[in-house]
Design a protein around this motif. Structure first.
Motif, PDB file in Angstrom:
ATOM      1  N   LEU A  35       0.835  -1.197   0.000  1.00 18.53           N
ATOM      2  CA  LEU A  35       0.000   0.000   0.000  1.00 18.53           C
ATOM      3  C   LEU A  35       0.872   1.252   0.000  1.00 18.53           C
ATOM      4  O   LEU A  35       2.037   1.216   0.412  1.00 18.53           O
ATOM      5  CB  LEU A  35      -0.908   0.034   1.233  1.00 18.53           C
ATOM      6  CG  LEU A  35      -0.226   0.344   2.577  1.00 18.53           C
ATOM      7  CD1 LEU A  35      -1.200   1.000   3.539  1.00 18.53           C
ATOM      8  CD2 LEU A  35       0.350  -0.929   3.187  1.00 18.53           C
ATOM      9  N   SER A  37       0.950   4.374   2.044  1.00 18.39           N
ATOM     10  CA  SER A  37       0.338   4.756   3.322  1.00 18.39           C
ATOM     11  C   SER A  37       0.069   6.243   3.458  1.00 18.39           C
ATOM     12  O   SER A  37      -0.519   6.667   4.459  1.00 18.39           O
ATOM     13  CB  SER A  37       1.222   4.295   4.487  1.00 18.39           C
ATOM     14  OG  SER A  37       2.370   5.121   4.620  1.00 18.39           O
ATOM     15  N   ARG A  74      -3.475  -0.469  -2.742  1.00 17.19           N
ATOM     16  CA  ARG A  74      -4.245   0.286  -1.753  1.00 17.19           C
ATOM     17  C   ARG A  74      -3.566   1.626  -1.503  1.00 17.19           C
ATOM     18  O   ARG A  74      -2.341   1.700  -1.463  1.00 17.19           O
ATOM     19  CB  ARG A  74      -4.331  -0.487  -0.430  1.00 17.19           C
ATOM     20  CG  ARG A  74      -5.241  -1.705  -0.445  1.00 17.19           C
ATOM     21  CD  ARG A  74      -4.782  -2.744   0.559  1.00 17.19           C
ATOM     22  NE  ARG A  74      -3.527  -3.349   0.123  1.00 17.19           N
ATOM     23  CZ  ARG A  74      -2.693  -4.016   0.924  1.00 17.19           C
ATOM     24  NH1 ARG A  74      -2.974  -4.140   2.212  1.00 17.19           N
ATOM     25  NH2 ARG A  74      -1.595  -4.532   0.440  1.00 17.19           N
ATOM     26  N   ARG A 132      -9.871   6.249   8.392  1.00 15.84           N
ATOM     27  CA  ARG A 132      -9.201   5.284   9.262  1.00 15.84           C
ATOM     28  C   ARG A 132      -8.017   5.873  10.029  1.00 15.84           C
ATOM     29  O   ARG A 132      -7.325   5.144  10.740  1.00 15.84           O
ATOM     30  CB  ARG A 132      -8.716   4.101   8.427  1.00 15.84           C
ATOM     31  CG  ARG A 132      -9.841   3.388   7.677  1.00 15.84           C
ATOM     32  CD  ARG A 132     -10.790   2.659   8.607  1.00 15.84           C
ATOM     33  NE  ARG A 132     -11.868   2.039   7.844  1.00 15.84           N
ATOM     34  CZ  ARG A 132     -11.744   0.892   7.159  1.00 15.84           C
ATOM     35  NH1 ARG A 132     -10.589   0.240   7.153  1.00 15.84           N
ATOM     36  NH2 ARG A 132     -12.783   0.408   6.502  1.00 15.84           N
ATOM     37  N   SER A 289       2.434  -4.898   3.662  1.00 16.42           N
ATOM     38  CA  SER A 289       1.015  -5.087   3.406  1.00 16.42           C
ATOM     39  C   SER A 289       0.263  -5.446   4.687  1.00 16.42           C
ATOM     40  O   SER A 289      -0.793  -4.881   4.986  1.00 16.42           O
ATOM     41  CB  SER A 289       0.812  -6.176   2.351  1.00 16.42           C
ATOM     42  OG  SER A 289      -0.535  -6.269   1.964  1.00 16.42           O
ATOM     43  N   ALA A 290       0.830  -6.375   5.462  1.00 17.78           N
ATOM     44  CA  ALA A 290       0.180  -6.789   6.713  1.00 17.78           C
ATOM     45  C   ALA A 290       0.129  -5.641   7.708  1.00 17.78           C
ATOM     46  O   ALA A 290      -0.873  -5.452   8.419  1.00 17.78           O
ATOM     47  CB  ALA A 290       0.930  -7.985   7.302  1.00 17.78           C
ATOM     48  N   GLY A 292       0.032  -2.446   6.969  1.00 13.91           N
ATOM     49  CA  GLY A 292      -0.997  -1.519   6.499  1.00 13.91           C
ATOM     50  C   GLY A 292      -2.388  -1.950   6.910  1.00 13.91           C
ATOM     51  O   GLY A 292      -3.206  -1.122   7.362  1.00 13.91           O
ATOM     52  N   ASP A 293      -2.674  -3.238   6.801  1.00 12.60           N
ATOM     53  CA  ASP A 293      -3.978  -3.743   7.226  1.00 12.60           C
ATOM     54  C   ASP A 293      -4.159  -3.603   8.728  1.00 12.60           C
ATOM     55  O   ASP A 293      -5.255  -3.317   9.218  1.00 12.60           O
ATOM     56  CB  ASP A 293      -4.135  -5.205   6.804  1.00 12.60           C
ATOM     57  CG  ASP A 293      -4.356  -5.374   5.322  1.00 12.60           C
ATOM     58  OD1 ASP A 293      -4.684  -4.375   4.644  1.00 12.60           O
ATOM     59  OD2 ASP A 293      -4.183  -6.504   4.822  1.00 12.60           O
ATOM     60  N   ARG A 294      -3.090  -3.827   9.470  1.00 13.38           N
ATOM     61  CA  ARG A 294      -3.165  -3.700  10.924  1.00 13.38           C
ATOM     62  C   ARG A 294      -3.399  -2.255  11.346  1.00 13.38           C
ATOM     63  O   ARG A 294      -4.136  -1.983  12.296  1.00 13.38           O
ATOM     64  CB  ARG A 294      -1.854  -4.216  11.537  1.00 13.38           C
ATOM     65  CG  ARG A 294      -1.887  -4.320  13.062  1.00 13.38           C
ATOM     66  CD  ARG A 294      -0.644  -5.020  13.588  1.00 13.38           C
ATOM     67  NE  ARG A 294       0.538  -4.154  13.605  1.00 13.38           N
ATOM     68  CZ  ARG A 294       1.600  -4.328  12.851  1.00 13.38           C
ATOM     69  NH1 ARG A 294       1.640  -5.317  11.963  1.00 13.38           N
ATOM     70  NH2 ARG A 294       2.640  -3.502  12.948  1.00 13.38           N
ATOM     71  N   GLY A 297      -6.895  -1.079   8.943  1.00 16.07           N
ATOM     72  CA  GLY A 297      -8.043  -1.964   8.860  1.00 16.07           C
ATOM     73  C   GLY A 297      -8.275  -2.447   7.446  1.00 16.07           C
ATOM     74  O   GLY A 297      -7.554  -2.084   6.515  1.00 16.07           O
ATOM     75  N   PRO A 298      -9.296  -3.255   7.234  1.00 17.77           N
ATOM     76  CA  PRO A 298      -9.559  -3.804   5.900  1.00 17.77           C
ATOM     77  C   PRO A 298     -10.042  -2.713   4.945  1.00 17.77           C
ATOM     78  O   PRO A 298     -10.780  -1.816   5.333  1.00 17.77           O
ATOM     79  CB  PRO A 298     -10.657  -4.850   6.160  1.00 17.77           C
ATOM     80  CG  PRO A 298     -11.341  -4.358   7.403  1.00 17.77           C
ATOM     81  CD  PRO A 298     -10.267  -3.730   8.238  1.00 17.77           C
ATOM     82  N   TRP A 299      -9.618  -2.829   3.703  1.00 18.03           N
ATOM     83  CA  TRP A 299     -10.096  -1.904   2.686  1.00 18.03           C
ATOM     84  C   TRP A 299     -11.509  -2.282   2.246  1.00 18.03           C
ATOM     85  O   TRP A 299     -12.267  -1.477   1.802  1.00 18.03           O
ATOM     86  CB  TRP A 299      -9.132  -1.928   1.504  1.00 18.03           C
ATOM     87  CG  TRP A 299      -8.163  -0.788   1.511  1.00 18.03           C
ATOM     88  CD1 TRP A 299      -8.184   0.306   0.686  1.00 18.03           C
ATOM     89  CD2 TRP A 299      -7.024  -0.579   2.379  1.00 18.03           C
ATOM     90  NE1 TRP A 299      -7.144   1.159   0.988  1.00 18.03           N
ATOM     91  CE2 TRP A 299      -6.428   0.635   2.019  1.00 18.03           C
ATOM     92  CE3 TRP A 299      -6.481  -1.305   3.428  1.00 18.03           C
ATOM     93  CZ2 TRP A 299      -5.299   1.148   2.662  1.00 18.03           C
ATOM     94  CZ3 TRP A 299      -5.361  -0.810   4.058  1.00 18.03           C
ATOM     95  CH2 TRP A 299      -4.785   0.396   3.704  1.00 18.03           C
TER      96      TRP A 299
END
Length: 299
Positions: A35, A37, A74, A132, A289-290, A292-294, A297-299
């Protein structure tokens, strides 16, 4: 010294492209998606145009698509004032690949006639589901002098409180203000998730941030030849505390420094970080990537 006419053709083309503001060619795609960020799609489109030769009919969709082609799937659109925060929140609701953060930039805070009202508007936006993060907020001693620092600090403290009330990441702008940023975060109690956007500190500052559990987001500056101290900071940062960003349309990574930046150029920065940290490129992409999700949150 070479005359202009005897310079290599590629050099002349590069210089002409910089003068014309042309976007650089797309880099080699990443092996795994990551992503961006921290980007400013609104500024990129208005100041530099549509990256990658995309359609002007849907510039945001084109920017997202061009980035996805090289593995940047993302994007986080970052607010710097009330208007850009509203714009970003709206864009995030229309584009599944985009999330938003909202805030008053530290250099914006001293200019406002009614800081409290602007902060109320930011808090209202913070409640939206596709928002977010709270940022970019923080301290900037490069462009704002002593007379504006009280307003910056008031705004920063208020944004920290908003992030904690809404359980969202805090995205921190820190320019020439490392000690004060840490002081204020320590005073207020940092939110669970803090991202140091466009990390600009040295190894000592990085250690303090890493020790506190903060995330360090590296921009194209980490690729610059003069950025040895920044690469030292990146080298000691655990891969699960690293993010990557464009801060587009600025801070274009080498070898295209001086030309407009956009999310599709992230692979250049990621590869530089892999070389700096010694991390396997696939593993670094997976970690970014992980993380960014943490964080978002989920896109």
């Amino acid at each position: 010294m070479l005359s202009l006419m005897s310079e290599p053709t590629e050099t002349r083309r590069e210089r002409a492209a910089r003068r014309a503001g042309e976007f650089p060619p797309a880099p080699e795609p990443l092996p795994r998606p990551v992503l961006d960020s921290h980007t400013h799609l609104d500024i990129t489109v208005s100041e530099a145009g549509v990256p990658g030769g995309g359609s002007t009919d849907d510039p945001i969709g084109s920017a997202v698509a061009v980035a996805a082609e090289v593995g940047v799937d993302r994007l986080v659109q970052v607010g710097v004032d009330v208007a850009s925060s509203v714009w970003g929140a709206d864009v995030a609701e229309r584009h599944p690949a985009v999330l938003a953060t909202v805030a008053l930039h530290p250099n914006e805070a001293p200019r406002l006639a009614d800081l409290d009202e602007a902060l109320r508007e930011i808090e209202s936006l913070a409640a939206r589901e596709r928002v977010r993060g709270i940022g970019e907020t923080g301290m900037d001693f490069f462009r704002t002098g002593d007379e504006g620092r009280a307003a910056q600090e008031e705004s920063f403290r208020a944004h920290i409180a908003i992030a904690k009330r809404h359980g969202k990441a805090l995205v921190v702008h820190d320019r020439d203000a490392h000690a004060d940023v840490l002081r204020i975060l320590d005073d207020e109690g940092a939110p669970d998730t803090v991202v140091l956007h466009c990390f600009s500190g040295d190894a000592d500052f990085a250690r303090e941030c890493v020790r506190r559990g903060f995330l360090l987001s590296f921009a194209g500056t980490v690729t610059f030849g003069s950025a040895g101290a920044l690469r030292e900071a990146a080298a000691l940062t655990p891969v699960d505390q690293i993010l990557v960003e464009t801060d587009a349309p600025y801070l274009t990574p080498m070898p295209h420094r001086g030309r407009p930046n956009a999310s599709y150029l992230i692979p250049l920065t990621v590869r530089s970080l892999a070389a700096t940290t010694g991390a396997d490129l696939d593993e670094l992409c997976t970690a970014i990537s992980a993380t960014g999700d943490r964080v978002f949150g989920p896109w």
